[in-house]
Design a protein around this motif. Sequence first.
Motif, PDB file in Angstrom:
ATOM      1  N   LEU A   1    -104.612  15.233   6.008  1.00  0.00           N
ATOM      2  CA  LEU A   1    -104.934  14.689   4.578  1.00  0.00           C
ATOM      3  C   LEU A   1    -103.540  14.366   3.434  1.00  0.00           C
ATOM      4  O   LEU A   1    -103.705  13.193   2.785  1.00  0.00           O
ATOM      5  N   HIS A   2    -102.457  15.487   4.429  1.00  0.00           N
ATOM      6  CA  HIS A   2    -101.410  14.749   3.302  1.00  0.00           C
ATOM      7  C   HIS A   2    -100.332  13.758   2.995  1.00  0.00           C
ATOM      8  O   HIS A   2     -99.902  13.390   3.062  1.00  0.00           O
ATOM      9  N   TYR A   3    -100.432  12.775   4.914  1.00  0.00           N
ATOM     10  CA  TYR A   3    -100.448  11.618   4.588  1.00  0.00           C
ATOM     11  C   TYR A   3    -100.664  10.784   3.219  1.00  0.00           C
ATOM     12  O   TYR A   3    -100.187   9.362   3.350  1.00  0.00           O
ATOM     13  N   TYR A   4    -101.581  11.008   2.997  1.00  0.00           N
ATOM     14  CA  TYR A   4    -102.870  10.365   1.726  1.00  0.00           C
ATOM     15  C   TYR A   4    -102.330  10.274   0.356  1.00  0.00           C
ATOM     16  O   TYR A   4    -103.080   9.846  -0.513  1.00  0.00           O
ATOM     17  N   VAL A   5    -101.886  11.358   0.537  1.00  0.00           N
ATOM     18  CA  VAL A   5    -101.436  11.481  -0.939  1.00  0.00           C
ATOM     19  C   VAL A   5    -101.025  10.630  -1.604  1.00  0.00           C
ATOM     20  O   VAL A   5     -99.274  10.359  -1.467  1.00  0.00           O
ATOM     21  N   ARG A   6    -101.009  10.636  -2.678  1.00  0.00           N
ATOM     22  CA  ARG A   6    -100.294   8.945  -3.870  1.00  0.00           C
ATOM     23  C   ARG A   6     -99.507   9.216  -4.984  1.00  0.00           C
ATOM     24  O   ARG A   6    -100.576   9.891  -5.580  1.00  0.00           O
ATOM     25  N   HIS A   7     -98.456   9.612  -4.322  1.00  0.00           N
ATOM     26  CA  HIS A   7     -97.538  10.359  -5.788  1.00  0.00           C
ATOM     27  C   HIS A   7     -96.614   9.653  -5.897  1.00  0.00           C
ATOM     28  O   HIS A   7     -95.710   8.306  -4.620  1.00  0.00           O
ATOM     29  N   ASN A   8     -95.362   9.712  -6.862  1.00  0.00           N
ATOM     30  CA  ASN A   8     -93.896   9.010  -6.426  1.00  0.00           C
ATOM     31  C   ASN A   8     -93.481   9.824  -7.196  1.00  0.00           C
ATOM     32  O   ASN A   8     -92.230   9.412  -7.688  1.00  0.00           O
ATOM     33  N   THR A   9     -93.211  11.218  -6.204  1.00  0.00           N
ATOM     34  CA  THR A   9     -91.702  11.851  -6.787  1.00  0.00           C
ATOM     35  C   THR A   9     -91.561  12.549  -5.394  1.00  0.00           C
ATOM     36  O   THR A   9     -91.681  12.711  -4.157  1.00  0.00           O
ATOM     37  N   SER A  10     -90.041  12.394  -5.398  1.00  0.00           N
ATOM     38  CA  SER A  10     -89.428  12.997  -3.953  1.00  0.00           C
ATOM     39  C   SER A  10     -89.657  13.424  -3.515  1.00  0.00           C
ATOM     40  O   SER A  10     -89.884  14.561  -2.516  1.00  0.00           O
ATOM     41  N   SER A  11     -89.691  14.975  -4.779  1.00  0.00           N
ATOM     42  CA  SER A  11     -89.437  16.669  -3.982  1.00  0.00           C
ATOM     43  C   SER A  11     -91.119  16.875  -3.641  1.00  0.00           C
ATOM     44  O   SER A  11     -90.781  18.034  -3.121  1.00  0.00           O
ATOM     45  N   ILE A  12     -91.950  15.697  -3.795  1.00  0.00           N
ATOM     46  CA  ILE A  12     -93.214  16.752  -3.755  1.00  0.00           C
ATOM     47  C   ILE A  12     -93.198  16.425  -2.113  1.00  0.00           C
ATOM     48  O   ILE A  12     -93.645  17.276  -1.824  1.00  0.00           O
ATOM     49  N   ASP A  13     -91.856  15.242  -1.380  1.00  0.00           N
ATOM     50  CA  ASP A  13     -92.230  15.417   0.109  1.00  0.00           C
ATOM     51  C   ASP A  13     -91.532  16.054   0.340  1.00  0.00           C
ATOM     52  O   ASP A  13     -91.864  16.196   1.439  1.00  0.00           O
ATOM     53  N   ASP A  14     -90.534  16.143  -0.203  1.00  0.00           N
ATOM     54  CA  ASP A  14     -89.845  17.843   0.433  1.00  0.00           C
ATOM     55  C   ASP A  14     -89.979  19.062   0.459  1.00  0.00           C
ATOM     56  O   ASP A  14     -90.057  19.453   1.474  1.00  0.00           O
ATOM     57  N   GLN A  15     -91.581  19.361  -0.564  1.00  0.00           N
ATOM     58  CA  GLN A  15     -92.589  20.635  -0.496  1.00  0.00           C
ATOM     59  C   GLN A  15     -93.543  20.492   0.621  1.00  0.00           C
ATOM     60  O   GLN A  15     -93.558  21.136   1.625  1.00  0.00           O
ATOM     61  N   ILE A  16     -93.908  19.241   0.871  1.00  0.00           N
ATOM     62  CA  ILE A  16     -95.075  18.663   2.125  1.00  0.00           C
ATOM     63  C   ILE A  16     -94.194  19.051   3.428  1.00  0.00           C
ATOM     64  O   ILE A  16     -94.777  19.860   4.411  1.00  0.00           O
ATOM     65  N   ARG A  17     -93.438  18.358   3.478  1.00  0.00           N
ATOM     66  CA  ARG A  17     -92.446  18.686   4.789  1.00  0.00           C
ATOM     67  C   ARG A  17     -91.909  20.265   5.358  1.00  0.00           C
ATOM     68  O   ARG A  17     -92.378  20.423   6.244  1.00  0.00           O
TER      69      ARG A  17
END
Length: 343
Positions: free
Chosen positions: A94-110
């Motif tokens: 489901l993490h592939y389909y979280v709609r956001h616009n913040t690069s730091s969130i991508d880093d945290q999820i990764r």
Amino acid sequence: MKMEASVAAAAVEKIIGYTFRNKKLLEEALTHTSIREAVSYKRLEFVGGAVLGLAISNYLFHTYTSIDPHHLSLLRDANVSTKKLACAAVYRGLHYYVRHNTSSIDDQIREFVDAVEREKDCAVVLYGGSVKAPKILADIIESIAAAVYSDVDFDLKKSWVVIRGLLEPIATLDDLQQKLQPVVMLYEICEKSGKKLDIRQWGNGAKSTASVYVDEELVALASSDRKDIAKLDAAKLALHKLEPVLPSVTVADFCTSFDGTFDIEAAKQKLHKICEMKNWTKPVYSIEKDEGNAQNKIYVAAVEIATPDGRLRMLGDEKSRLKVAQNSAASLMIRGLQQGKYL
């Protein structure tokens, strides 16, 4: 990551095995507040936490008909913790389909996804972990649960058919016992020893604080920006405090010993050095107990430090000299820091 809402919703429908009558509900459930032109999941998240809590409570109540309320509460908490829900989001993609616009969130999820892949036994998450779970992933599970609940006209039984799939595998009583969850062990220690345990929690702004009382006496206190972590940290600190008092109970499975003693030589200096190295403020000591005459004094000291997760406070043991009492508090604080993986 920002993708079209309809595309994300269609993919998630396949993952959870449910087709929404009102597609907008699912689109909203997948949308973070950083996408300002769309409605975020915040309102759904508000409902979703309660929906998950009630749904899993109903399930546990009917599954475990003979266990006491505090074990039911522990099971519920284990199944809806931030880490458990975040792991569930990752396992189902489901993490592939979280709609956001913040690069730091991508880093945290990764970073979290990498940690989940390393921790193969993370399917049933009870506590801890090497990487802090991104709250956004837990929020998404809660929001999807609320969207389903709303789409089936607020029928909890119907929504549970879908929601249960999000929570699988559901943590069991055996999982709690095998994983030696600190709160579980603390309850077991006090129950076997005939002591009354009370864990109290309250909020102060963005921080949550948990305090552990044994027989109405404050034993440990911890703060965090997450309620579940504050409770776990306070339980860990309390276990250290109770270990010398209750030697018949083994906590060695998750406690690292300091050469078998609870008084570390020059602990005050060592704690000061630890805070200095981590760029924390200096430890602050206070006198909690000062009784007796000059020939028979009793001191109890406390030490408080500020960490990035919040303020931690530890009481020392009774000592006949103030400096020794402060050293006792510092010793136990160092043990608590190590157990809490600050060191």
